[in-house]
Write an enzyme that holds these catalytic residues in place. Structure first.
Site, mmCIF file in Angstrom:
data_model
loop_
_atom_site.group_PDB
_atom_site.id
_atom_site.type_symbol
_atom_site.label_atom_id
_atom_site.label_comp_id
_atom_site.label_asym_id
_atom_site.label_seq_id
_atom_site.Cartn_x
_atom_site.Cartn_y
_atom_site.Cartn_z
ATOM 1 N N ASP A 37 -63.878 20.922 38.746
ATOM 2 C CA ASP A 37 -65.184 20.272 38.882
ATOM 3 C C ASP A 37 -66.044 20.738 40.056
ATOM 4 O OD1 ASP A 37 -63.721 18.817 37.022
ATOM 5 O OD2 ASP A 37 -64.427 16.872 37.718
ATOM 6 N N GLU A 49 -52.175 13.436 41.642
ATOM 7 C CA GLU A 49 -53.093 14.284 40.862
ATOM 8 C C GLU A 49 -53.124 15.700 41.441
ATOM 9 O OE1 GLU A 49 -57.104 12.801 40.895
ATOM 10 O OE2 GLU A 49 -57.819 14.268 39.430
HETATM 11 C C1 DGY Z 1 -64.334 13.207 36.404
HETATM 12 O O1 DGY Z 1 -64.793 12.179 35.948
HETATM 13 O O2 DGY Z 1 -64.236 13.439 37.611
HETATM 14 C C2 DGY Z 1 -63.805 14.204 35.486
HETATM 15 O O3 DGY Z 1 -63.190 15.252 36.128
HETATM 16 C C3 DGY Z 1 -64.841 14.670 34.525
HETATM 17 O O4 DGY Z 1 -64.179 15.400 33.581
#
Ligand code: DGY
Length: 425
Positions: free
Chosen positions: A165, A388
């Site tokens: 991201d 995570e």
């Molecule tokens: C989030 O909501 O952070 C996710 O990574 C989007 O896919």
């Protein structure tokens, strides 16, 4: 946290407990609260993890994922099976047009590769299910080949599409977007997790601006290709799709199915990989398809070149340099870069499932770094739990807890008792 230091049975049991806990009946959530829906590549890893103790459940995960496929072949990055107000942006903001309420972008195509690993655990039990999934995977891969290529390299059209991201790779192209005009919104992610481990507001504004643009175009790919200012040719997307093509090719031959366009697609992406080689960096890099600029960033995606079976060129030397700077796993961004932040999501932390993919490729290439990477991921998880992601300098857990893909890759790869796929035999 309970000390699980290398009690393998306790770690295996904990990983299985997490997968069962995150099972919503046919699909899994990455973790409760932060990510309460089905995410595409998370699900693919989950399938492999479930298959370690419940083969039928592993197949089911893939079947439910592919049942959300859009008529044009796209498989969305999020499927909103049951509305949950703890997540933003939800189905109404996305306005997906598939059979299940969903987002409008995809994610790295690792599902066919995970399907092959699940199949190989018991070919007799999996043959019929794989046959049914095969044309859906072909249709999804075709969608990438049709809509996502730039100079034969696979592009993303939203930072969420790469899974990585907030990688520094996107900083340049995101800065060109003026997000004014997006409706006021309230983030939910920072209510679940320390904001210092998450993307910043400036990034989030642009993520939402891109969602609104896609929504306003009705997710029409031809239209979006013309208007979307964010289009990055990316090693994650490219190497995972190329590897996925190869695994589909293998499955097609194994099951006597028509492999159709796969040989051509493989050749095309092998050639396209050259356009991601940044000679000055000495590594595969992201290339802005709009401006032609390099990201000039060594990310963990660069090290998927072995997994994709393309020429690594000088990548091993860069790998050795970045590995000399961290204690655990592979950092998601170059530790020598000023943009490196060891706890902030994809700007430095190490991700166990990326470590698995990188090690798969290294093992297959007969390189010793794969075993070392696995050993360091084992220490990471045994000492810090199923987070995570992790700080690669200290191993400190970060992001969401009790995470599906970390548990899954523990059971399928990291655990000393894992029945690993044939690649690691
Ligand atoms: C989030 O909501 O952070 C996710 O990574 C989007 O896919």
């Amino acid at each position: 946290m309970k000390d699980l230091s290398m009690d393998v049975d306790a770690l295996d049991a904990e990983a299985e407990r997490i997968l069962r806990m995150n099972d919503r009946g046919g699909y899994s959530v990455p973790t409760a609260g932060l990510y309460p829906y089905q995410w595409n590549w998370d699900s693919a890893f989950a399938a492999y993890g479930y298959a370690m103790f419940d083969l039928d459940r592993g197949w089911r995960e893939l079947e439910v994922l592919m049942a959300g496929q859009w008529p044009d072949g796209m498989v969305p990055h999020i499927q909103f099976h049951k509305v949950d107000p703890s997540y933003f942006p939800g189905p109404d903001i996305w306005g997906g047009v598939g059979p299940v309420p969903s987002s409008g972008i995809s994610q790295p195509a690792i599902a066919a590769t995970m399907a092959r690993l699940v199949y190989e655990l018991d070919p007799g039990a999996g043959a019929e299910r794989m046959r049914a999934l095969y044309p859906k995977f072909i249709a999804w891969h075709r969608w990438f080949m049709e809509w996502r290529l730039d100079r034969d390299a696979v592009c993303l059209t939203h930072p969420w599409e790469a899974g990585r991201d907030n990688a520094p790779d996107w900083d340049g192209p995101l800065a060109r977007i003026d997000p004014s005009g997006i409706a006021p919104y309230e983030r939910r992610d920072t209510g679940h997790v320390d904001p210092s481990m998450r993307p910043k507001k400036a990034d989030y504004d642009r993520y939402l601006w891109l969602v609104k643009q896609g929504h306003d175009c009705g997710w029409d790919q031809a239209h979006l290709r013309d208007v979307n200012p964010f289009r990055m040719a990316d090693p994650t997307m490219h190497f995972t799709l190329l590897r996925g093509h190869r695994d589909l090719m293998w499955l097609g031959a194994e099951l006597g199915l028509d492999t159709g366009p796969l040989p051509d697609w493989i050749a095309q992406l092998e050639a396209g990989a050259e356009t991601l080689w940044n000679a000055q960096l000495g590594a595969y890099d992201c290339r802005d398809a709009v401006t032609g600029d390099w990201a000039d960033a060594v990310s963990n995606a660069a090290f998927l070149c072995w997994y994709a079976r393309v020429d690594p060129k000088t990548t091993a030397a860069v790998y050795a340099r970045v590995q000399s700077k961290v204690q655990f796993g592979v950092a998601s961004h170059d530790p020598d870069s000023p943009a490196f932040e060891p706890k902030r999501y994809w700007r430095g932390p190490t991700w166990a499932m990326m470590n698995m993919l990188i090690a798969m490729g290294l093992d297959e290439a007969g390189r010793p770094e794969g075993a070392a990477l696995r050993a360091s991921t084992v220490r990471l998880i045994a000492g810090n739990g199923f987070a995570e992601y992790f700080d690669p300098l200290t191993g400190a857990p970060a992001g969401g807890k009790d995470f599906t893909w970390t548990a899954a890759i523990w059971l399928g790869w990291a655990s000393p008792k894992a029945r690993r796929g044939r690649w690691a035999a």
